[in-house]
Design a protein around this motif. Structure first.
Motif, PDB file in Angstrom:
ATOM      1  N   VAL A  88       7.039  23.957  -2.527  1.00 19.68           N
ATOM      2  CA  VAL A  88       8.202  24.771  -2.902  1.00 19.68           C
ATOM      3  C   VAL A  88       7.933  25.651  -4.118  1.00 19.68           C
ATOM      4  CG1 VAL A  88       9.497  23.377  -4.593  1.00 19.68           C
ATOM      5  CG2 VAL A  88      10.723  24.621  -2.809  1.00 19.68           C
ATOM      6  N   LEU A  89       8.492  26.849  -4.122  1.00 13.66           N
ATOM      7  CA  LEU A  89       8.478  27.735  -5.292  1.00 13.66           C
ATOM      8  C   LEU A  89       9.853  28.361  -5.413  1.00 13.66           C
ATOM      9  CD1 LEU A  89       5.023  29.311  -4.513  1.00 13.66           C
ATOM     10  CD2 LEU A  89       5.537  27.929  -6.531  1.00 13.66           C
ATOM     11  N   GLU A  90      10.492  28.175  -6.548  1.00 13.88           N
ATOM     12  CA  GLU A  90      11.804  28.783  -6.770  1.00 13.88           C
ATOM     13  C   GLU A  90      11.600  30.159  -7.387  1.00 13.88           C
ATOM     14  OE1 GLU A  90      15.020  25.849  -8.024  1.00 13.88           O
ATOM     15  OE2 GLU A  90      13.225  24.917  -8.823  1.00 13.88           O
ATOM     16  N   ILE A  91      12.016  31.193  -6.658  1.00 12.32           N
ATOM     17  CA  ILE A  91      11.889  32.554  -7.153  1.00 12.32           C
ATOM     18  C   ILE A  91      13.241  32.950  -7.761  1.00 12.32           C
ATOM     19  CG2 ILE A  91      11.260  34.924  -6.533  1.00 12.32           C
ATOM     20  CD1 ILE A  91       9.088  32.971  -5.674  1.00 12.32           C
ATOM     21  N   VAL A  92      13.225  33.260  -9.054  1.00  8.90           N
ATOM     22  CA  VAL A  92      14.495  33.582  -9.713  1.00  8.90           C
ATOM     23  C   VAL A  92      14.397  34.942 -10.389  1.00  8.90           C
ATOM     24  CG1 VAL A  92      16.371  32.607 -11.076  1.00  8.90           C
ATOM     25  CG2 VAL A  92      14.524  31.108 -10.286  1.00  8.90           C
ATOM     26  N   PRO A  93      14.981  35.980  -9.766  1.00  9.83           N
ATOM     27  CA  PRO A  93      14.953  37.318 -10.372  1.00  9.83           C
ATOM     28  C   PRO A  93      15.908  37.373 -11.564  1.00  9.83           C
ATOM     29  CG  PRO A  93      15.793  37.347  -8.079  1.00  9.83           C
ATOM     30  CD  PRO A  93      15.752  35.926  -8.532  1.00  9.83           C
ATOM     31  N   PRO A  94      15.657  38.315 -12.484  1.00  9.03           N
ATOM     32  CA  PRO A  94      16.582  38.446 -13.621  1.00  9.03           C
ATOM     33  C   PRO A  94      17.936  38.982 -13.150  1.00  9.03           C
ATOM     34  CG  PRO A  94      14.965  40.222 -13.636  1.00  9.03           C
ATOM     35  CD  PRO A  94      14.584  39.309 -12.517  1.00  9.03           C
TER      36      PRO A  94
ATOM     37  N   GLY B  33       5.899  37.565   0.107  1.00 13.69           N
ATOM     38  CA  GLY B  33       4.822  37.838   1.073  1.00 13.69           C
ATOM     39  C   GLY B  33       3.533  37.144   0.688  1.00 13.69           C
ATOM     40  N   TYR B  34       3.168  37.243  -0.594  1.00 11.98           N
ATOM     41  CA  TYR B  34       1.925  36.601  -1.024  1.00 11.98           C
ATOM     42  C   TYR B  34       1.976  35.091  -0.814  1.00 11.98           C
ATOM     43  CZ  TYR B  34      -1.779  34.610  -3.802  1.00 11.98           C
ATOM     44  OH  TYR B  34      -2.873  33.869  -4.191  1.00 11.98           O
ATOM     45  N   TRP B  35       3.061  34.456  -1.254  1.00  8.36           N
ATOM     46  CA  TRP B  35       3.125  32.989  -1.182  1.00  8.36           C
ATOM     47  C   TRP B  35       3.118  32.497   0.259  1.00  8.36           C
ATOM     48  CZ3 TRP B  35       1.420  30.584  -5.068  1.00  8.36           C
ATOM     49  CH2 TRP B  35       1.654  31.039  -6.368  1.00  8.36           C
ATOM     50  N   LYS B  36       3.740  33.286   1.153  1.00  4.26           N
ATOM     51  CA  LYS B  36       3.727  32.854   2.560  1.00  4.26           C
ATOM     52  C   LYS B  36       2.316  32.863   3.137  1.00  4.26           C
ATOM     53  CE  LYS B  36       8.476  33.427   3.932  1.00  4.26           C
ATOM     54  NZ  LYS B  36       9.482  34.209   4.689  1.00  4.26           N
TER      55      LYS B  36
ATOM     56  N   SER C 294      -8.085  28.691  -3.278  1.00  4.00           N
ATOM     57  CA  SER C 294      -8.176  28.049  -1.955  1.00  4.00           C
ATOM     58  C   SER C 294      -7.563  28.916  -0.857  1.00  4.00           C
ATOM     59  CB  SER C 294      -7.434  26.711  -1.986  1.00  4.00           C
ATOM     60  OG  SER C 294      -6.027  26.935  -1.935  1.00  4.00           O
ATOM     61  N   HIS C 295      -7.230  30.170  -1.168  1.00  5.05           N
ATOM     62  CA  HIS C 295      -6.524  31.015  -0.191  1.00  5.05           C
ATOM     63  C   HIS C 295      -7.276  31.065   1.150  1.00  5.05           C
ATOM     64  CE1 HIS C 295      -4.191  34.156   1.600  1.00  5.05           C
ATOM     65  NE2 HIS C 295      -3.400  34.181   0.545  1.00  5.05           N
ATOM     66  N   PRO C 296      -6.556  30.802   2.257  1.00  6.99           N
ATOM     67  CA  PRO C 296      -7.246  30.669   3.537  1.00  6.99           C
ATOM     68  C   PRO C 296      -7.764  31.995   4.117  1.00  6.99           C
ATOM     69  CG  PRO C 296      -4.872  30.469   3.850  1.00  6.99           C
ATOM     70  CD  PRO C 296      -5.113  30.538   2.377  1.00  6.99           C
ATOM     71  N   THR C 297      -7.146  33.129   3.746  1.00  5.56           N
ATOM     72  CA  THR C 297      -7.553  34.397   4.377  1.00  5.56           C
ATOM     73  C   THR C 297      -7.962  35.471   3.368  1.00  5.56           C
ATOM     74  OG1 THR C 297      -5.223  35.077   4.425  1.00  5.56           O
ATOM     75  CG2 THR C 297      -6.113  34.061   6.422  1.00  5.56           C
TER      76      THR C 297
ATOM     77  N   ASN D  35       0.799  29.646   2.670  1.00  2.45           N
ATOM     78  CA  ASN D  35       1.492  28.518   3.296  1.00  2.45           C
ATOM     79  C   ASN D  35       2.424  27.786   2.322  1.00  2.45           C
ATOM     80  OD1 ASN D  35       2.210  26.830   5.417  1.00  2.45           O
ATOM     81  ND2 ASN D  35       0.550  25.369   4.991  1.00  2.45           N
ATOM     82  N   ARG D  36       2.966  28.561   1.374  1.00  2.00           N
ATOM     83  CA  ARG D  36       3.938  28.000   0.430  1.00  2.00           C
ATOM     84  C   ARG D  36       5.349  28.271   0.936  1.00  2.00           C
ATOM     85  NH1 ARG D  36       1.429  24.347  -2.454  1.00  2.00           N
ATOM     86  NH2 ARG D  36       0.145  24.419  -0.603  1.00  2.00           N
ATOM     87  N   SER D  37       6.327  27.701   0.249  1.00  2.00           N
ATOM     88  CA  SER D  37       7.711  27.782   0.692  1.00  2.00           C
ATOM     89  C   SER D  37       8.601  28.379  -0.417  1.00  2.00           C
ATOM     90  CB  SER D  37       8.168  26.363   1.042  1.00  2.00           C
ATOM     91  OG  SER D  37       9.377  26.394   1.732  1.00  2.00           O
ATOM     92  N   PRO D  38       8.542  29.724  -0.583  1.00  2.00           N
ATOM     93  CA  PRO D  38       9.354  30.344  -1.632  1.00  2.00           C
ATOM     94  C   PRO D  38      10.842  30.371  -1.266  1.00  2.00           C
ATOM     95  CG  PRO D  38       8.188  32.023  -0.372  1.00  2.00           C
ATOM     96  CD  PRO D  38       7.724  30.695   0.169  1.00  2.00           C
ATOM     97  N   VAL D  39      11.692  30.048  -2.225  1.00  2.00           N
ATOM     98  CA  VAL D  39      13.150  30.128  -2.034  1.00  2.00           C
ATOM     99  C   VAL D  39      13.706  31.005  -3.148  1.00  2.00           C
ATOM    100  CG1 VAL D  39      15.332  28.844  -1.964  1.00  2.00           C
ATOM    101  CG2 VAL D  39      13.241  27.793  -1.057  1.00  2.00           C
ATOM    102  N   VAL D  40      14.374  32.098  -2.785  1.00  2.00           N
ATOM    103  CA  VAL D  40      14.945  32.994  -3.797  1.00  2.00           C
ATOM    104  C   VAL D  40      16.344  32.512  -4.163  1.00  2.00           C
ATOM    105  CG1 VAL D  40      15.568  35.373  -4.367  1.00  2.00           C
ATOM    106  CG2 VAL D  40      13.643  34.930  -2.810  1.00  2.00           C
ATOM    107  N   LEU D  41      16.553  32.154  -5.417  1.00  2.00           N
ATOM    108  CA  LEU D  41      17.885  31.720  -5.845  1.00  2.00           C
ATOM    109  C   LEU D  41      18.814  32.939  -5.957  1.00  2.00           C
ATOM    110  CD1 LEU D  41      17.217  28.948  -8.516  1.00  2.00           C
ATOM    111  CD2 LEU D  41      16.938  28.910  -6.031  1.00  2.00           C
TER     112      LEU D  41
END
Lengths: 322, 322
Positions: free
Chosen positions: A150-156, A175-178, A26-29, A181-187
């Motif tokens: 929301v997407l929780e991004i958790v690096p090792p 960058g991709y998730w934005k 469904s990606h808009p662009t 129109n998603r809302s990534p949060v890096v823990l």
């Protein structure tokens, strides 16, 4: 032959995998090519019966397959050919994932991003057998991901390889998730269960305790939440809300001063260990640090902020109570 | 002289009191006369500057005062004359409330309903000096009550007077709030902090813990909640949601089987005491009772239920993320 902006492999396609597939499609662009790989023998039938529910009525599945925007592949190495992103939703099993990632690393291009949708196995555990474990990020959704932002991004953490590599993967991932129109949060730490589920489970625990004690029924708990903190937190999260609740002059400090005793009494009665130090009226170091953080994030809330909250809350309730 | 269907006295008129006043004045079918009583010397000015914010632009305060639909009274006995309902929002102070209620009981008609908006002092404690403590109900709102629908109704427990009297007051109380499109929930036990705040504080505690541990910032917690469980719980409460999350066949039982280990690991990591018994895979008696309750309330959820949830969630997110 049509060209695509990105090729994404969905490895493991239960409901979460198909929900993500629908989201990418469904990606808009960007024109995304999605390759679904799953070893189950009935994978084609499963995709054909389940995916239409997620992509919506205006998308034709036969056309997606015909144009190769969607590919179903039973061979991992074929699925990962020329791929830009690998998104994994395999079984929640440590040894399974530890065996899978080196295979993915071997078959995918060296620039591909690796994402795991795991709800509980940290990437530092999953990636122990990889050449470059810093490539592997947890990208944990809230179900269903084609709807919840929301997407929780958790690096090792505690990895011996170059950390810059991981930072680069994180930046590309965000960058991709934005663009979607998603809302990534890096823990900032790898923590058991990540954040969203921990918060949810904390309330769930107290809800079970109250039902178990005969104070309310399960259905009454649901109604209470749907008619109070649900709509409140849909509009504004708990810290903003408590900051507002403390009044314009004092904000969250005023809130903690005013209801801190009741908060503590509830925690004590529920048997949860204390976050506050012993002693009447004392303020713990963390309490001051927390208040400073909230104040720096939100400043002094004014009437316009509260009006905006109330207006949105009314609109939300008009939908949920219809 | 105009006649009114009901006369309600608001005793103590801070923001909660005025918010309730606005709600009564907005009654869709009944003509309510609201009498505001507060001993503060600037009460008239306070009502005139604050109430218009709550009643909305289409209501004229001078007209409400002119028609005596709204009366401001500095004398308690005058305020309570011929009143049908007394709604109290005094200071959260046990001895203050214990002194106030016998005065109210003496001044008000014997048929009047008595409601306290207290966030923490049970009616059985507030009413110890009353002739008929069974008349006094906690009617606890979620702030601000002119917007948030839920009301926790908490009758006094362990009272020596006739319990039927209290039941009659409860029925009348519920009946009134339903005509105002509110959502009253009668708690089955008098519990510290009641239910909504206990649930909210449980999540708040875990949020503080995670901020305090450096896993996320306060603003990130807010964003996570606003983009995941906030909109989810605005549409459907936690038990319904976990029942849906377990899949059509197994519901909440499947959910607990599938993620029970992760749930427990989160509780353990947060330091909260166990609700589950020791031992791998065992199911506690409460767990079975809980699942039965959820199953009896909601039955087997079908695709239509999930579609309805998802459609409403999309609409909520369109408002909150605008």
């Amino acid at each position: 032959m049509t060209s695509f902006d990105l090729r994404i492999a969905i490895v493991g396609s239960g409901t979460i995998g198909l929900s993500f597939a629908a989201l990418h499609l469904s990606h808009p662009t960007k024109r995304i090519q999605v390759v679904i790989h799953d070893p189950r023998p009935d994978i084609e039938d499963y995709v054909k019966t389940t995916l239409p529910e997620y992509v919506g009525a205006d998308v034709s599945l036969p056309q997606l397959l015909e144009s190769k925007q969607l590919i179903i592949s039973s061979t991992l190495s074929t699925a990962l050919e020329s791929v830009d992103i690998v998104q994994e939703q395999g079984p929640e099993n440590v040894s399974f994932k530890q065996k899978l990632w080196p295979q993915i690393e071997k078959a995918a291009p060296s620039t591909a991003l690796f994402w795991s949708s795991t709800s509980g196995i940290p990437s530092s555990v999953q990636g122990v057998n990889m050449q470059e474990p810093a490539r592997l990020l947890v990208v944990h959704p809230f179900n269903p991901p084609h709807i919840m932002p929301v997407l929780e991004i958790v690096p090792p953490r505690n990895i011996s390889t170059d950390k810059d590599a991981s930072k680069d993967y994180i930046d590309k991932t965000i960058g991709y998730w934005k663009t979607l129109n998603r809302s990534p949060v890096v823990l900032h730490e790898e923590v058991t269960g990540f954040v969203a589920n921990r918060l949810s489970f904390a309330l769930f625990r107290e809800a079970i305790h109250l039902v178990n004690s005969g104070v309310v029924t399960a259905a009454e708990v649901d109604r209470i939440v749907e008619e109070s903190m649900g709509p409140r937190w849909a509009v504004r999260g708990p810290f903003w809300s408590y900051h507002a609740g403390g009044g314009k002059e004092q904000g969250i400090r005023g809130l903690l001063k005013k209801v801190g005793g009741t908060v503590q009494a509830c925690w004590d009665d529920a048997g949860t260990p204390s976050l506050r130090p012993e002693g009447e009226g004392s303020v713990a170091a963390w309490e001051d640090a927390l208040c400073q953080q909230v104040e720096q994030s939100y400043g002094v809330l004014d009437d316009e902020d509260l009006r905006d909250r109330d207006e949105k809350t009314r609109k939300v309730l008009a939908i949920t109570r219809a």
